[in-house]
Write an enzyme that holds these catalytic residues in place. Structure first.
Site, PDB file in Angstrom:
ATOM      1  CE  LYS A 178      -1.321   9.022  20.135  1.00  9.48           C
ATOM      2  NZ  LYS A 178      -1.350   9.520  18.777  1.00  9.48           N
ATOM      3  CG  LEU A 179      -7.928   2.310  23.757  1.00 12.54           C
ATOM      4  CD1 LEU A 179      -7.454   1.401  24.870  1.00 12.54           C
ATOM      5  CD2 LEU A 179      -9.285   2.887  24.101  1.00 12.54           C
ATOM      6  CB  SER A 180      -6.148   4.707  18.441  1.00  9.13           C
ATOM      7  OG  SER A 180      -5.011   5.508  18.664  1.00  9.13           O
ATOM      8  CE  LYS A 181      -0.309   5.238  16.356  1.00  8.78           C
ATOM      9  NZ  LYS A 181      -1.492   6.021  16.035  1.00  8.78           N
ATOM     10  NE  ARG A 182      -3.854  -1.546  24.913  1.00  8.89           N
ATOM     11  CZ  ARG A 182      -3.887  -1.926  26.176  1.00  8.89           C
ATOM     12  NH1 ARG A 182      -3.189  -1.279  27.069  1.00  8.89           N
ATOM     13  NH2 ARG A 182      -4.612  -2.946  26.549  1.00  8.89           N
TER      14      ARG A 182
END
Ligand code: GLU
Length: 461
Positions: free
Chosen positions: A238-242
């Site tokens: 997930k982009l938001s978790k990177r």
């Protein structure tokens, strides 16, 4: 028909990243499409996580992206955003009302006890393990009593989504110290602000049954929920978790065209239904509807983001481009030369900041020019360069078109053309064999500089 009202509700815990901005973009475009109102609400109830300066940065980033909000406290000029922390009294009143109506109850079970109980497959019903629902306790958190029944939501993107009260579980509205939770605050504010469409990331889908139940318990019609597909990085995480996912501020510093960024983000989960990929803001507003948003995960492609920025830069009129480039220019570029430079170099710009490299390409260090002359000498092409120099010295209008014609004309006279003509001249001019249109580059550099470069260094290396 009720006018469309949406909101963007960031938490001021840091700079907004591309994933957040995408949510704002969809809300904003959708609202403009319907001629509705777009509300900015800062979810700052968790004082411990609020970072100083983060709010100002969020506002700056949104303005940079051209996302303006329509209402809020009047702070003398533009509207300020709504701040959730200033609305706590409203949230508390709602929790107490639910308590008085028997839709919520006081509970003193610890989080740990609840977690252990819920992980037991034999545990029955949505209630807490202490049986607080029926005990009319005086202290503790206020918990919402979730019906032991199905909750059905019709998501505008996903269609029918079903949950069961048992899996949702009674959830906290007000903490024991009186602070409202996110779930309570969000619904109370959405009701007060008459939000008609909640467009947010798919990560919030699991909160939605809680919100839906709260809307109903508070006597309000639930809004249309639309959960946008998750954006994954190229590693499928997930982009938001990177941690490395780009912040909006970073893209701005790197000189991405904001319309290109907005355009790219709109394509993450949506398409206009024809083969267009480059759309102006007006075109996006005209064509963005929720019907064309897909439900499956989408992958973030940094190359395509750059490409979108490039496309929007290439479409800019010169005078606008000149203004946009100003903050990215190295020192000492004169205003009169600027439009010519932009004309010569614009095809090399994917971001505004690329102007630095482009200028360095046509204004390289002396060593690069000397190496260029080294190659010219090895190829025995000095004569060609000097012939061209002579012709250019006599040229009346030192302008791109005329310069190009002049080079070709003299080349023809001396029997040189194609790479045999252009490589030596370019090597003398920029130290490279390829690059932007030579007439334009020469016009941008000005006659004096061009003649000096075509003369070559006085002592050969
Ligand atoms: N503050 C939440 C977030 O940043 C917004 C939640 C919502 O849209 O309901 O994800």
């Amino acid at each position: 028909m009720t006018p469309v009202r949406t909101r963007f509700a960031p938490s001021p815990t840091g700079r907004i990243h591309l994933g957040n901005l995408r949510i704002a973009v969809f809300n904003h475009l959708f609202t403009r499409h319907h001629g509705g109102a777009f509300v900015l609400r800062i979810e700052d109830t968790d004082a411990g996580r609020t970072r100083p300066g983060a709010l100002e940065q969020i506002l700056d980033d949104l303005r940079w992206a051209g996302i303006e909000w329509d209402e809020g406290p009047d702070i003398g000029g533009p509207y300020g955003p709504y701040r959730q922390s200033e609305r706590e009294a409203l949230h508390r009143t709602a929790a107490e009302r639910l308590l008085a109506e028997g839709r919520a109850y006081r509970c003193d079970c610890s989080d740990e006890r609840i977690e252990v109980a819920r992980s037991d497959p034999d545990f029955q019903g949505p209630g807490c393990p202490g049986g607080c629902r029926d005990q009319r306790k005086e202290v503790g958190t206020i918990r919402f009593a979730v019906p032991d029944d199905e909750v059905e939501i019709v998501d505008a993107i996903r269609g029918e989504v079903r949950f069961h009260g048992r899996d949702v579980g009674d959830f906290v509205l007000l903490r024991a110290d009186g602070r409202p939770t996110y779930n309570l605050a969000v619904v109370v504010d959405d009701i007060a602000m008459e939000i008609t469409h909640v467009i947010r990331g798919a990560g919030h889908l699991s909160n939605t049954p809680k919100h839906h139940l709260l809307f109903e318990a508070l006597g309000a019609v639930p809004p249309v929920f639309a959960h946008l597909p998750t954006v994954l990085g190229d590693d499928r995480k997930k982009l938001s978790k990177r941690a490395d996912s780009a912040s909006v501020g970073e893209l701005r510093d790197r000189g991405f065209h904001p319309d290109g960024v907005v355009n790219y983000l709109s394509l993450l989960g949506w398409s206009p239904g024809d083969d267009r990929e480059v759309l102006t803001r007006e075109e996006l507003i005209e064509s963005l509807t929720l019907e064309r948003v897909g439900a499956s995960d989408t992958v973030f492609d940094p190359e395509k983001l750059l490409w979108c920025s490039e496309q929007h830069i290439q479409q800019m009129p010169v005078d606008e481009l000149v203004e946009a480039l100003r903050p990215h220019l190295p020192e000492g570029i004169s205003d009169t030369r600027l439009p010519l430079l932009v004309d010569a170099l614009r095809t090399r710009l994917r971001t505004f900041d690329d102007i630095r490299d482009a200028i360095e390409l046509i204004d390289p260090p002396a060593t690069v020019l000397a190496e260029g002359w080294g190659e010219i000498r090895r190829e025995g092409a000095e004569g060609i360069v000097h012939e061209i120099r002579e012709e250019l010295a006599a040229l009346e209008a030192f302008e791109a078109e005329e310069i190009g014609q002049c080079i070709r004309k003299r080349g023809k006279e001396i029997g040189a053309r194609g790479p045999g003509l252009f490589h030596p001249v370019r090597l003398a001019l920029m130290g490279t064999r390829s690059g932007p249109d030579m007439g334009k580059v020469m016009a941008a550099l000005g006659r004096e500089k061009v003649l000096a470069r075509l003369t070559g260094p006085s002592d050969p290396p």
